[in-house]
Scaffold this active site. Structure first.
Site, PDB file in Angstrom:
ATOM      1  N   PRO A  93       0.829  -1.217   0.000  1.00  0.00           N
ATOM      2  CA  PRO A  93       0.000   0.000   0.000  1.00  0.00           C
ATOM      3  C   PRO A  93       0.859   1.261   0.000  1.00  0.00           C
ATOM      4  O   PRO A  93       0.356   2.356  -0.271  1.00  0.00           O
ATOM      5  CB  PRO A  93      -0.830  -0.125   1.277  1.00  0.00           C
ATOM      6  N   GLU A 120       1.979  -8.033   8.792  1.00  0.00           N
ATOM      7  CA  GLU A 120       2.167  -6.573   8.892  1.00  0.00           C
ATOM      8  C   GLU A 120       3.026  -6.050   7.752  1.00  0.00           C
ATOM      9  O   GLU A 120       3.169  -4.836   7.575  1.00  0.00           O
ATOM     10  CB  GLU A 120       2.832  -6.199  10.222  1.00  0.00           C
ATOM     11  N   ARG A 158      -3.294  -8.893 -20.599  1.00  0.00           N
ATOM     12  CA  ARG A 158      -4.223  -8.505 -21.662  1.00  0.00           C
ATOM     13  C   ARG A 158      -3.595  -7.558 -22.678  1.00  0.00           C
ATOM     14  O   ARG A 158      -4.159  -7.329 -23.743  1.00  0.00           O
ATOM     15  CB  ARG A 158      -5.542  -7.975 -21.087  1.00  0.00           C
ATOM     16  N   ASP A 173      -9.825   0.863 -24.415  1.00  0.00           N
ATOM     17  CA  ASP A 173     -10.230   0.869 -23.007  1.00  0.00           C
ATOM     18  C   ASP A 173      -9.957   2.223 -22.365  1.00  0.00           C
ATOM     19  O   ASP A 173      -9.175   3.027 -22.884  1.00  0.00           O
ATOM     20  CB  ASP A 173      -9.434  -0.193 -22.232  1.00  0.00           C
TER      21      ASP A 173
HETATM   22  N1  SAM Z   1       1.286  -2.768   7.462  1.00  0.00           N
HETATM   23  C1  SAM Z   1       1.242  -2.528   6.039  1.00  0.00           C
HETATM   24  C2  SAM Z   1       0.986  -1.051   5.788  1.00  0.00           C
HETATM   25  O1  SAM Z   1       0.128  -0.498   6.481  1.00  0.00           O
HETATM   26  O2  SAM Z   1       1.606  -0.458   4.883  1.00  0.00           O
HETATM   27  C3  SAM Z   1       0.129  -3.332   5.381  1.00  0.00           C
HETATM   28  C4  SAM Z   1       0.395  -4.792   5.333  1.00  0.00           C
HETATM   29  S1  SAM Z   1      -0.857  -5.687   4.452  1.00  0.00           S
HETATM   30  C5  SAM Z   1      -1.916  -6.226   5.727  1.00  0.00           C
HETATM   31  C6  SAM Z   1      -0.049  -7.135   3.947  1.00  0.00           C
HETATM   32  C7  SAM Z   1       0.423  -7.146   2.505  1.00  0.00           C
HETATM   33  O3  SAM Z   1      -0.683  -6.949   1.635  1.00  0.00           O
HETATM   34  C8  SAM Z   1       1.412  -6.085   2.102  1.00  0.00           C
HETATM   35  O4  SAM Z   1       2.736  -6.437   2.473  1.00  0.00           O
HETATM   36  C9  SAM Z   1       1.229  -6.000   0.620  1.00  0.00           C
HETATM   37  O5  SAM Z   1       1.970  -6.992  -0.058  1.00  0.00           O
HETATM   38  C10 SAM Z   1      -0.252  -6.304   0.447  1.00  0.00           C
HETATM   39  N2  SAM Z   1      -1.088  -5.109   0.255  1.00  0.00           N
HETATM   40  C11 SAM Z   1      -2.013  -4.622   1.098  1.00  0.00           C
HETATM   41  N3  SAM Z   1      -2.625  -3.545   0.605  1.00  0.00           N
HETATM   42  C12 SAM Z   1      -2.085  -3.318  -0.612  1.00  0.00           C
HETATM   43  C13 SAM Z   1      -2.284  -2.337  -1.615  1.00  0.00           C
HETATM   44  N4  SAM Z   1      -3.156  -1.348  -1.468  1.00  0.00           N
HETATM   45  N5  SAM Z   1      -1.551  -2.419  -2.744  1.00  0.00           N
HETATM   46  C14 SAM Z   1      -0.642  -3.409  -2.907  1.00  0.00           C
HETATM   47  N6  SAM Z   1      -0.394  -4.357  -1.977  1.00  0.00           N
HETATM   48  C15 SAM Z   1      -1.100  -4.326  -0.851  1.00  0.00           C
END
Ligand code: SAM
Length: 253
Positions: A93, A120, A158, A173
């Site tokens: 994220p 996490e 795609r 698209d």
């Molecule tokens: N503690 C992290 C933070 O707040 O930045 C979030 C960890 S999340 C529960 C676990 C994993 O989900 C991340 O390491 C990532 O690989 C994936 N993930 C969660 N949200 C994402 C997003 N919006 N975009 C891409 N990957 C995401």
């Protein structure tokens, strides 16, 4: 295209390999998917890949060593298949927000390894050592990187030559070409619950249909995505801007 995935849930990727356009692309061997599970590189009998965070706090953190060994195994398999310098793209994220322009660039690469986090997140040192770029699929948090990775991979697949039945459809698209949203689409019946298909689409006049569709793209983009609309206005030539950005399009002052 050679796609590698580092994930503790490799089974999830059957959603990509088993269905629809992406499933067909894999079946026809236009791409190959190679899953690598960090648990295979965990040292304990339980094949653990997570541990408690230094400094305390909730949740667990993915450990550096099994992930690093797993990524190295993925790189090696890519090398054995003839791909060198394969980049590792992490899902987070906190990464760069994914846009179609980035997907178009990634789609030209011969091979990519995607790294999916869980819990996490991942020990920061692993990210520093092994990850070239991190991508976010939006300002929200999901439980793992598998779904975000599949979204990226679907978007890449795609765009591969020959994957979509009609080569033009990706070019038409949303976000493609001029960066506009797509126009509305209709199919039979011509009238449903008192709602008619726009007459021009039944006219057989290809030029009129193309003009109407373009006008709809502009209208929708101006109404729904003022950010994209402003970018389009900046990019458009004076002639096009004057022709299409008249007062009938919402969002124009
Ligand atoms: N503690 C992290 C933070 O707040 O930045 C979030 C960890 S999340 C529960 C676990 C994993 O989900 C991340 O390491 C990532 O690989 C994936 N993930 C969660 N949200 C994402 C997003 N919006 N975009 C891409 N990957 C995401």
């Amino acid at each position: 295209m050679w796609l590698g995935v580092v994930s503790v849930f490799p089974e999830m990727f059957s959603a990509l390999t088993g269905f629809g356009v992406t499933g067909r692309a894999f079946r026809q061997q236009q791409l190959s998917l190679h899953c690598f599970n960090p648990r295979d590189y965990g040292e304990s009998v339980s094949r653990r890949v997570d541990d408690r965070p230094y400094g305390g706090g909730p949740g667990m953190v993915m450990q550096i060593d099994p992930l690093r060994k797993c990524i190295q195994a993925a790189r090696q398999q890519a090398v054995d298949a003839g791909f060198i310098d394969v980049p590792v793209h992490g899902l987070s994220p906190q990464g760069q927000p994914v846009k179609q322009a980035a997907i178009q660039e990634l789609a030209t690469l011969p091979a990519i390894i995607f790294l999916c986090g869980r819990y996490e997140g991942i020990d920061e040192r692993l990210l520093q050592l092994e990850v070239d770029q991190e991508w976010s699929v939006g300002d929200f948090v999901v439980s793992g990187g598998e779904l975000p990775a599949m979204m990226l991979m679907d978007a890449l697949i795609r765009l591969q030559p020959g994957v979509l039945g009609c080569g033009l459809s990706a070019a038409q698209d949303s976000f493609a070409g001029e960066g506009l949203l797509d126009c509305p689409h209709y199919t039979r019946p011509p009238v449903y619950a008192g709602q008619s298909v726009p007459e021009v689409l039944l006219s057989g006049d290809h030029q009129a249909i193309a003009d109407w569709r373009y006008q709809q793209q502009l209208q929708r983009t101006a109404e729904r995505r003022p950010d994209l609309w402003q970018q389009w206005l900046l990019r458009a030539s004076d002639k096009v801007r004057i022709k299409y950005s008249g007062e009938n399009i919402a969002g124009n002052e």
